[in-house]
Write a protein that holds these residues in place. Structure first.
Motif, PDB file in Angstrom:
ATOM      1  N   PRO A 147       0.824  -1.221   0.000  1.00 44.31           N
ATOM      2  CA  PRO A 147       0.000   0.000   0.000  1.00 44.31           C
ATOM      3  C   PRO A 147       0.854   1.264   0.000  1.00 44.31           C
ATOM      4  O   PRO A 147       1.849   1.362   0.716  1.00 44.31           O
ATOM      5  N   LEU A 148       0.451   2.230  -0.825  1.00 46.36           N
ATOM      6  CA  LEU A 148       1.085   3.540  -0.913  1.00 46.36           C
ATOM      7  C   LEU A 148       0.003   4.615  -0.784  1.00 46.36           C
ATOM      8  O   LEU A 148      -1.182   4.335  -1.032  1.00 46.36           O
ATOM      9  N   PRO A 149       0.376   5.813  -0.386  1.00 49.24           N
ATOM     10  CA  PRO A 149      -0.626   6.887  -0.312  1.00 49.24           C
ATOM     11  C   PRO A 149      -1.371   7.033  -1.636  1.00 49.24           C
ATOM     12  O   PRO A 149      -0.776   7.097  -2.709  1.00 49.24           O
ATOM     13  N   GLY A 150      -2.685   7.040  -1.576  1.00 50.29           N
ATOM     14  CA  GLY A 150      -3.520   7.129  -2.769  1.00 50.29           C
ATOM     15  C   GLY A 150      -4.001   5.773  -3.251  1.00 50.29           C
ATOM     16  O   GLY A 150      -4.891   5.704  -4.105  1.00 50.29           O
ATOM     17  N   SER A 151      -3.407   4.636  -2.759  1.00 52.03           N
ATOM     18  CA  SER A 151      -3.842   3.300  -3.180  1.00 52.03           C
ATOM     19  C   SER A 151      -5.233   2.991  -2.632  1.00 52.03           C
ATOM     20  O   SER A 151      -5.607   3.413  -1.538  1.00 52.03           O
ATOM     21  N   VAL A 152      -5.986   2.242  -3.423  1.00 53.80           N
ATOM     22  CA  VAL A 152      -7.292   1.772  -2.971  1.00 53.80           C
ATOM     23  C   VAL A 152      -7.083   0.437  -2.271  1.00 53.80           C
ATOM     24  O   VAL A 152      -6.577  -0.518  -2.875  1.00 53.80           O
ATOM     25  N   ILE A 153      -7.481   0.397  -1.007  1.00 53.58           N
ATOM     26  CA  ILE A 153      -7.201  -0.767  -0.168  1.00 53.58           C
ATOM     27  C   ILE A 153      -8.501  -1.517   0.111  1.00 53.58           C
ATOM     28  O   ILE A 153      -9.542  -0.924   0.385  1.00 53.58           O
ATOM     29  N   GLY A 154      -8.399  -2.841   0.026  1.00 55.19           N
ATOM     30  CA  GLY A 154      -9.507  -3.697   0.446  1.00 55.19           C
ATOM     31  C   GLY A 154      -9.019  -4.612   1.550  1.00 55.19           C
ATOM     32  O   GLY A 154      -7.944  -5.218   1.436  1.00 55.19           O
ATOM     33  N   LEU A 155      -9.780  -4.704   2.637  1.00 53.00           N
ATOM     34  CA  LEU A 155      -9.358  -5.590   3.739  1.00 53.00           C
ATOM     35  C   LEU A 155     -10.564  -6.124   4.494  1.00 53.00           C
ATOM     36  O   LEU A 155     -11.619  -5.493   4.551  1.00 53.00           O
ATOM     37  N   MET A 199       2.473  -4.472   4.054  1.00 51.65           N
ATOM     38  CA  MET A 199       1.720  -5.703   3.779  1.00 51.65           C
ATOM     39  C   MET A 199       1.495  -5.885   2.284  1.00 51.65           C
ATOM     40  O   MET A 199       1.551  -4.935   1.512  1.00 51.65           O
ATOM     41  N   LYS A 200       1.227  -7.119   1.888  1.00 48.51           N
ATOM     42  CA  LYS A 200       0.804  -7.455   0.538  1.00 48.51           C
ATOM     43  C   LYS A 200      -0.458  -8.293   0.613  1.00 48.51           C
ATOM     44  O   LYS A 200      -0.826  -8.801   1.671  1.00 48.51           O
ATOM     45  N   ASP A 229      -8.067  -7.663  13.818  1.00 46.73           N
ATOM     46  CA  ASP A 229      -7.560  -8.828  13.082  1.00 46.73           C
ATOM     47  C   ASP A 229      -7.875  -8.579  11.610  1.00 46.73           C
ATOM     48  O   ASP A 229      -9.051  -8.652  11.200  1.00 46.73           O
ATOM     49  N   ILE A 230      -6.858  -8.275  10.824  1.00 45.86           N
ATOM     50  CA  ILE A 230      -7.093  -7.839   9.448  1.00 45.86           C
ATOM     51  C   ILE A 230      -6.426  -8.784   8.446  1.00 45.86           C
ATOM     52  O   ILE A 230      -5.434  -9.442   8.736  1.00 45.86           O
ATOM     53  N   GLU A 231      -7.024  -8.805   7.261  1.00 50.06           N
ATOM     54  CA  GLU A 231      -6.458  -9.532   6.111  1.00 50.06           C
ATOM     55  C   GLU A 231      -6.526  -8.611   4.909  1.00 50.06           C
ATOM     56  O   GLU A 231      -7.605  -8.130   4.542  1.00 50.06           O
ATOM     57  N   LEU A 232      -5.405  -8.353   4.279  1.00 48.27           N
ATOM     58  CA  LEU A 232      -5.357  -7.480   3.111  1.00 48.27           C
ATOM     59  C   LEU A 232      -5.836  -8.268   1.891  1.00 48.27           C
ATOM     60  O   LEU A 232      -5.263  -9.313   1.540  1.00 48.27           O
TER      61      LEU A 232
END
Length: 240
Positions: A147-155, A199-200, A229-232
């Motif tokens: 993840p980088l600033p501006g990335s769309v993250i799903g978790l 994380m990846k 408790d997270i999962e990317l």
């Protein structure tokens, strides 16, 4: 007197006869049977066969086809035997043919091994940050970008305080947000943004979020952290 004289004559007559009969027999016994005119030279003694010197190593040629088959030949290797046969029969074309066959048969497994991006087991070591955040990594993701600033993250996330679960995406869609976007939405907070750094996709972590990094407006008991408790599940390039 006559008898004595007669005995004397008889003794005189017998004595020469006895000497004549016995002497030849005695001479025969004492005379050598034959005399050699020359002597044969003695035959040389048989030379002992030289002993094989051993340097303590096992003779590996017993396990190979011998010097005629070339260095490194192993008669128990079926692939090498087949390759050697084809090379001798058809030249380099035969060797390439067997190589292509092996690549065709095992190529799928090789590609799978090279393309395998399944997560690895984490070490479970607690990592503490200067901000007060701490986390442990149970799975290390290997797919996609970090993840980088501006990335769309799903978790996916399960949020709890002590033994009480206050939020869980198990039966819902993963949470989606843009990294660095303000104000925070849903359960996203400064602790989550800091906790997913590095994380990846496929990675899993447990975040211990102090109240200073918790979602605004959430009141935590003193000394109690918010547990994520997270999962990317996704990292996509975003545009501001």
């Amino acid at each position: 007197m006559i008898r004595s004289y007669t005995s004397f004559l008889l003794l005189v007559c017998i004595t020469p006869l006895t000497a004549f009969v016995i002497q030849p027999h005695t001479a025969h016994l004492t005379t050598p049977t034959s005399t050699r005119l020359y002597s044969e030279p003695p035959s040389p003694p048989d030379e002992p066969e030289p002993e094989e010197k051993s340097d303590g190593r096992y003779d590996v040629t017993k396990l190979t086809g011998g010097a005629d088959d070339g260095a490194g030949f192993n008669q128990f290797d079926p692939v090498l035997t087949a390759t050697t046969f084809l090379s001798r029969r058809f030249g380099i074309v035969g060797g390439l043919a067997i190589f292509a066959t092996l690549l065709f048969v095992e190529g799928d497994e090789i590609v799978k091994a090279l393309g395998d991006k399944s997560p690895l087991e984490g070490d479970g070591v607690v990592v503490s940050k200067p901000s007060g955040l701490s986390y442990t990594e149970s799975l290390i993701g290997r797919s996609g970008n970090v993840p980088l600033p501006g990335s769309v993250i799903g978790l996916r996330a399960k949020v709890s305080i002590g033994d009480t679960t206050i939020y869980d995406t198990k039966d819902d869609k993963p949470v989606a947000f843009k990294l660095g976007q303000r104000p925070f939405q849903n359960i996203v907070c400064a602790g989550v943004e800091e906790g997913i750094v590095g994380m990846k996709v496929g990675g899993k972590r447990r975040l211990e979020v102090p109240k200073d990094l918790a979602p605004p407006g959430l009141v935590l008991p003193e000394g109690v952290n918010l547990v994520y408790d997270i999962e990317l599940t996704e990292v996509l390039a975003g545009y501001f």
